[in-house]
Design a protein around this motif. Structure first.
Motif, PDB file in Angstrom:
ATOM      1  N   THR A 135       5.313   0.628   6.942  1.00  3.20           N
ATOM      2  CA  THR A 135       4.391   0.417   5.834  1.00  3.20           C
ATOM      3  C   THR A 135       5.082  -0.406   4.757  1.00  3.20           C
ATOM      4  O   THR A 135       6.318  -0.472   4.700  1.00  3.20           O
ATOM      5  CB  THR A 135       3.915   1.758   5.239  1.00  3.20           C
ATOM      6  OG1 THR A 135       2.936   1.508   4.231  1.00  3.20           O
ATOM      7  CG2 THR A 135       5.068   2.529   4.638  1.00  3.20           C
ATOM      8  N   CYS A 137       3.768   0.197   1.627  1.00  6.67           N
ATOM      9  CA  CYS A 137       3.459   1.070   0.497  1.00  6.67           C
ATOM     10  C   CYS A 137       4.692   1.886   0.119  1.00  6.67           C
ATOM     11  O   CYS A 137       5.495   2.253   0.984  1.00  6.67           O
ATOM     12  CB  CYS A 137       2.311   2.019   0.849  1.00  6.67           C
ATOM     13  SG  CYS A 137       0.766   1.192   1.312  1.00  6.67           S
ATOM     14  N   LEU A 147      -0.876   4.751   1.676  1.00  4.16           N
ATOM     15  CA  LEU A 147      -2.258   4.308   1.824  1.00  4.16           C
ATOM     16  C   LEU A 147      -2.521   3.811   3.235  1.00  4.16           C
ATOM     17  O   LEU A 147      -3.567   4.083   3.823  1.00  4.16           O
ATOM     18  CB  LEU A 147      -2.560   3.201   0.803  1.00  4.16           C
ATOM     19  CG  LEU A 147      -3.968   2.615   0.841  1.00  4.16           C
ATOM     20  CD1 LEU A 147      -5.003   3.686   0.546  1.00  4.16           C
ATOM     21  CD2 LEU A 147      -4.088   1.449  -0.147  1.00  4.16           C
ATOM     22  N   TRP A 148      -1.579   3.065   3.792  1.00  7.26           N
ATOM     23  CA  TRP A 148      -1.708   2.643   5.189  1.00  7.26           C
ATOM     24  C   TRP A 148      -0.334   2.644   5.832  1.00  7.26           C
ATOM     25  O   TRP A 148       0.686   2.507   5.171  1.00  7.26           O
ATOM     26  CB  TRP A 148      -2.360   1.262   5.307  1.00  7.26           C
ATOM     27  CG  TRP A 148      -1.509   0.134   4.758  1.00  7.26           C
ATOM     28  CD1 TRP A 148      -1.562  -0.408   3.524  1.00  7.26           C
ATOM     29  CD2 TRP A 148      -0.465  -0.574   5.461  1.00  7.26           C
ATOM     30  NE1 TRP A 148      -0.631  -1.401   3.380  1.00  7.26           N
ATOM     31  CE2 TRP A 148       0.058  -1.532   4.560  1.00  7.26           C
ATOM     32  CE3 TRP A 148       0.076  -0.494   6.739  1.00  7.26           C
ATOM     33  CZ2 TRP A 148       1.084  -2.390   4.906  1.00  7.26           C
ATOM     34  CZ3 TRP A 148       1.098  -1.366   7.087  1.00  7.26           C
ATOM     35  CH2 TRP A 148       1.591  -2.299   6.175  1.00  7.26           C
ATOM     36  N   HIS A 172      -3.139   3.398  10.685  1.00  7.76           N
ATOM     37  CA  HIS A 172      -3.636   4.585  10.003  1.00  7.76           C
ATOM     38  C   HIS A 172      -3.950   4.260   8.548  1.00  7.76           C
ATOM     39  O   HIS A 172      -3.195   3.555   7.876  1.00  7.76           O
ATOM     40  CB  HIS A 172      -2.597   5.712  10.023  1.00  7.76           C
ATOM     41  CG  HIS A 172      -2.369   6.303  11.376  1.00  7.76           C
ATOM     42  ND1 HIS A 172      -2.728   7.589  11.708  1.00  7.76           N
ATOM     43  CD2 HIS A 172      -1.812   5.778  12.500  1.00  7.76           C
ATOM     44  CE1 HIS A 172      -2.403   7.835  12.961  1.00  7.76           C
ATOM     45  NE2 HIS A 172      -1.840   6.749  13.463  1.00  7.76           N
ATOM     46  N   ILE A 173      -5.066   4.754   8.069  1.00 13.60           N
ATOM     47  CA  ILE A 173      -5.355   4.806   6.639  1.00 13.60           C
ATOM     48  C   ILE A 173      -5.203   6.260   6.224  1.00 13.60           C
ATOM     49  O   ILE A 173      -5.957   7.124   6.682  1.00 13.60           O
ATOM     50  CB  ILE A 173      -6.762   4.280   6.324  1.00 13.60           C
ATOM     51  CG1 ILE A 173      -6.870   2.800   6.714  1.00 13.60           C
ATOM     52  CG2 ILE A 173      -7.083   4.456   4.840  1.00 13.60           C
ATOM     53  CD1 ILE A 173      -8.230   2.201   6.463  1.00 13.60           C
ATOM     54  N   ARG A 174      -4.202   6.516   5.396  1.00 15.34           N
ATOM     55  CA  ARG A 174      -3.758   7.879   5.136  1.00 15.34           C
ATOM     56  C   ARG A 174      -3.421   8.530   6.475  1.00 15.34           C
ATOM     57  O   ARG A 174      -2.575   8.043   7.199  1.00 15.34           O
ATOM     58  CB  ARG A 174      -4.829   8.660   4.363  1.00 15.34           C
ATOM     59  CG  ARG A 174      -5.095   8.155   2.954  1.00 15.34           C
ATOM     60  CD  ARG A 174      -3.861   8.229   2.062  1.00 15.34           C
ATOM     61  NE  ARG A 174      -4.180   7.854   0.680  1.00 15.34           N
ATOM     62  CZ  ARG A 174      -3.291   7.734  -0.279  1.00 15.34           C
ATOM     63  NH1 ARG A 174      -2.010   7.948  -0.008  1.00 15.34           N
ATOM     64  NH2 ARG A 174      -3.649   7.373  -1.497  1.00 15.34           N
ATOM     65  N   VAL A 178      -7.286   4.306  12.668  1.00 18.08           N
ATOM     66  CA  VAL A 178      -8.430   3.396  12.592  1.00 18.08           C
ATOM     67  C   VAL A 178      -8.597   2.603  13.873  1.00 18.08           C
ATOM     68  O   VAL A 178      -9.694   2.492  14.413  1.00 18.08           O
ATOM     69  CB  VAL A 178      -8.280   2.457  11.382  1.00 18.08           C
ATOM     70  CG1 VAL A 178      -9.433   1.462  11.312  1.00 18.08           C
ATOM     71  CG2 VAL A 178      -8.200   3.261  10.094  1.00 18.08           C
ATOM     72  N   VAL A 658      -1.357  -3.513  -0.566  1.00 15.31           N
ATOM     73  CA  VAL A 658      -2.672  -3.946  -0.111  1.00 15.31           C
ATOM     74  C   VAL A 658      -3.335  -4.778  -1.201  1.00 15.31           C
ATOM     75  O   VAL A 658      -3.067  -4.610  -2.397  1.00 15.31           O
ATOM     76  CB  VAL A 658      -3.556  -2.722   0.253  1.00 15.31           C
ATOM     77  CG1 VAL A 658      -3.945  -1.948  -1.000  1.00 15.31           C
ATOM     78  CG2 VAL A 658      -4.796  -3.147   1.023  1.00 15.31           C
ATOM     79  N   LEU A 686      -2.940  -6.995   3.956  1.00 19.25           N
ATOM     80  CA  LEU A 686      -1.798  -6.089   3.891  1.00 19.25           C
ATOM     81  C   LEU A 686      -0.604  -6.864   3.354  1.00 19.25           C
ATOM     82  O   LEU A 686      -0.211  -7.894   3.913  1.00 19.25           O
ATOM     83  CB  LEU A 686      -1.485  -5.511   5.273  1.00 19.25           C
ATOM     84  CG  LEU A 686      -2.629  -4.773   5.964  1.00 19.25           C
ATOM     85  CD1 LEU A 686      -2.169  -4.244   7.314  1.00 19.25           C
ATOM     86  CD2 LEU A 686      -3.153  -3.637   5.090  1.00 19.25           C
TER      87      LEU A 686
END
Length: 704
Positions: A135, A137, A147-148, A172-174, A178, A658, A686
């Protein structure tokens, strides 16, 4: 000792190791000793330095006979170029190119972080990360998921190719998966250009429905690239493209699209825009522009451009201190309703040359100019298919005198010579020529005053008397159909924009300029001017402000301050205090808000193809809700007809990992080929990977 440090750098795959191999290495530890088994041990706050590379660990053990290297954590390795590796423990084999790091985390370019149960170093080039979460994030120790993230069974980082390869990747989102990809490749943050997909976008319009744009970037070497963007919806199948190439002496870029849609189902639609410039020998510059479209409604339906007249050109020019030369070939195409390309000058050839001389015997400046122009209509019909060519030259002498009293005198004298060739119009003779001598003298008296608070004022009254001999040639007005009376030409001997028209007779221009500059507050500028002439000129339209023997009064001004406020205005007022033209522009930036606007008023004038008055307001603004969220809005409103022309809203979210952009735009105007439409755009990208990086950095602190 040096071999120990180089072993660490190479084994952990840092490019700085090879670059810094000739620099001195330093190892610092609380204890440093050699055991009976010839094992070198450094323990207690161990730090190793070489060049920009630093390693910190609890202990390092190196066996010179077996080549085994064991590092006890926590380990922090920083190569100085943005790559950081954190691990609990590390082991390296005798080959020094392969190793194992347990409980490791790799951070690339301070953007992308990869947490893995284990990292294997292979051949000093590859890092294999197992059971990895990737990630950009920022992650905190509060248990909150980013967040992702991309979770993968294995991630391979190729430091030479600067690529990341994912096996069994899940986005993944959280905590919600997906989508799943068995194979995925992404560039690492250190790579400037790489083949791959860019950030997708969704566009919804009332004419084309909802569609997806998925751009793919292709590198064609170090100096070329191509971006292909399929745009698919229920009503269109479009392929957008962009090609760029850099040369040693210039660059080119082409943008375009190829379309098959339901709007014109039996036709191929599209557009092509191109531009380029090249620096040639002896100071010459070659540039070109290409603008072409399949039909007049394509741009408004697809939103690629707001142009309603297209211009393609090829220009060769050279500018030096005392000379300028330019030659250009233009092609124009109109998209406006009611205009026909066959009756408009679509092919234009232009050339100009100017040279300055500074004679020491006379003083002052001698200036020679030559201009050639030709335009062609494709229509063969007499009068409306008229073609015109001309050559205009000028020779003038200019000199300025500054007197002891502060009075400034500007004098000029010279002559112009003009040749015209008019074809395909029986109402005018074909050949025309004349010589028009001219002279002018201007007086200005600048006065300055400094205030006690540091502000200064400058007041400059100006008077100019001018004379141009001869009578106007009996030729059609092809180029000077739109005249602007402003501060830039109030002292000109001819206020027509092109030399196919020239003012004649005696003129007098009077103006006053006043300005005040305050380093701690408001700056103000005001100009007032008027022109008087011995004879009226019928070529000036009623709303030009220059018709009759006395022009309208020109009023112009600007106000701005240190708080971000700026206002600029210009208007023309006649003797009855009626306003024919007015323009107001302004902007204000305060706190988190920025507002800009424009108001334009143009009185109806059939001579300028304006059958009704124009009164229009344009406003746009933005508001930074917080560090991540910002909103924007714009509107263009037709005050004369009490209808909106366009309106738009935008909402943007940006953080360290993001970028999301949502926009809604409505076009209310319509014509025979264009219908009102609503356009909704949605983009998400992203951050962290080079293909989707923005120019801004956003930082987030844990606990906030």
């Amino acid at each position: 000792m040096r071999r120990l440090l180089l072993t660490l750098l190479v084994a952990l795959g840092l490019p700085a190791a090879a670059q810094d191999s000739e620099r001195p290495a330093v190892l610092v530890a609380d204890d440093l000793f050699i055991t009976r088994d010839r094992e070198l041990v450094a323990q207690g706050n161990v730090e190793a330095f070489q060049g920009t590379t630093r390693i910190r660990a609890s202990a390092i053990r190196y066996n010179d006979e077996t080549g085994a290297l064991v590092i006890e954590g926590p380990i922090v390795l920083n190569d100085g170029d943005g790559t950081v590796i954190l691990a609990d423990a590390a082991e390296l084999d005798q080959g020094l190119q392969n190793g194992l790091l347990r409980g490791a985390r790799m951070v690339l370019n301070q953007q992308v972080q990869m947490a893995a149960v284990q990292i294997d170093r292979v051949e000093g080039r590859y890092s294999q990360l197992y059971k990895t979460a990737v990630t950009s994030c920022k992650t905190c120790n509060d248990g909150e998921l980013p967040l992702w993230q991309i979770r993968a069974r294995r991630v391979v980082h190729d430091t030479e190719a600067q690529q990341l390869y994912f096996d069994d990747a899940t986005f993944h989102i959280r905590s919600v998966p997906v989508f799943y990809l068995p194979r995925l490749r992404l560039p690492d943050p250190t790579l400037d250009r790489a083949d791959g997909f860019l950030a997708p976008s969704i566009r919804t319009t009332s004419l084309l429905g909802t569609g997806l744009k998925l751009p793919y970037f292709i590198t064609l070497g170090e100096s070329r690239d191509l971006t292909l963007t399929p745009y698919l919806s229920s009503s269109t199948r479009t392929l957008e493209f962009r090609y760029r190439q850099a040369f040693i002496n210039g660059d080119i870029e082409f943008d375009g699209a190829y379309t098959r849609d339901d709007q014109l189902p039996d036709e191929t639609r599209g557009y092509l825009f191109g531009e380029g410039s090249f620096e040639l020998e002896r100071g010459y510059k070659l540039s070109f522009t290409i603008e072409a479209v399949s039909d007049s409604s394509y741009f408004t339906e697809y939103g690629y451009s707001d142009e309603d007249r297209l211009r393609s050109d090829l220009t060769l020019s050279r500018a030096r201190r005392d000379s300028f030369v330019r030659t250009s070939l233009y092609n124009f195409e109109t998209l406006r309703p009611g205009e026909l390309n066959s009756t408009l000058p679509t092919v234009v050839i232009d050339g100009e040359f100017e040279r300055r001389f500074f004679p020491k015997a006379w003083g002052g400046e001698l200036r020679f100019g030559l201009e050639a122009h030709s335009h062609w209509r494709s229509s063969d019909v007499d009068v409306i298919g008229r073609d015109v060519s001309r050559i205009n030259g000028s020779l003038k002498y200019l000199r300025r005198f500054t007197h002891r009293s502060g009075l400034v005198t500007d004098a000029q004298v010279g002559t112009t010579f003009n040749f015209f060739d008019i074809t395909q119009d029986d109402t005018f003779a074909q050949n025309h020529s004349d010589i028009a001598p001219f002279a002018a003298v201007g007086l200005s008296y600048p006065m300055a005053r400094r205030e006690a608070g540091g502000a200064s004022q400058v007041l400059t009254p100006v008077v100019q008397l001018g004379w141009t001999d001869g009578s106007r040639l009996d030729i059609p007005n092809e180029e000077s159909t739109r005249v602007e009376f402003d501060q830039g030409n109030i002292l000109s001997l001819s206020r027509f924009p092109r030399p196919d028209r020239r003012e004649r007779g005696t003129t007098a221009a009077v103006a006053v300029n006043w300005s005040r500059f305050d380093p701690n507050g408001w700056d103000t500028y005001v100009a007032v001017g008027q022109v008087f002439r011995s004879i009226s000129d019928p070529a000036f339209t009623d709303t030009s402000g220059l018709s009759g023997v006395r022009s309208d009064v020109l009023l112009a001004g600007q106000i701005k301050n240190n708080a971000g406020l700026s206002l600029t205005a210009r208007t023309l007022v006649d003797s009855n205090f009626d306003i024919s033209k007015a323009e107001l522009r302004g902007g204000w930036s305060f706190g988190k808000t920025t507002v800009e606007g424009t108001y334009v008023w143009l009185e109806a004038d059939t001579a300028e193809d304006r059958t009704e008055a124009i009164s229009e307001v344009s406003l746009d603004g933005s508001y930074d809700i917080n560090k991540q969220w910002s909103a924007s809005a714009d509107v263009r409103y037709d005050v004369q007809n009490s209808t909106a022309a366009t309106a738009g809203l935008g909402l943007t979210y940006n953080n360290e990992c993001v970028s999301v952009d949502l926009s809604v735009r409505r076009r209310y105007t319509s014509s025979t080929s264009v219908e009102p439409s609503t356009d909704i755009g949605f983009n998400i990208g992203l951050r962290g990977f080079s293909a989707s990086n923005g120019t801004e950095r956003y930082e987030r602190s844990c606990g906030k």
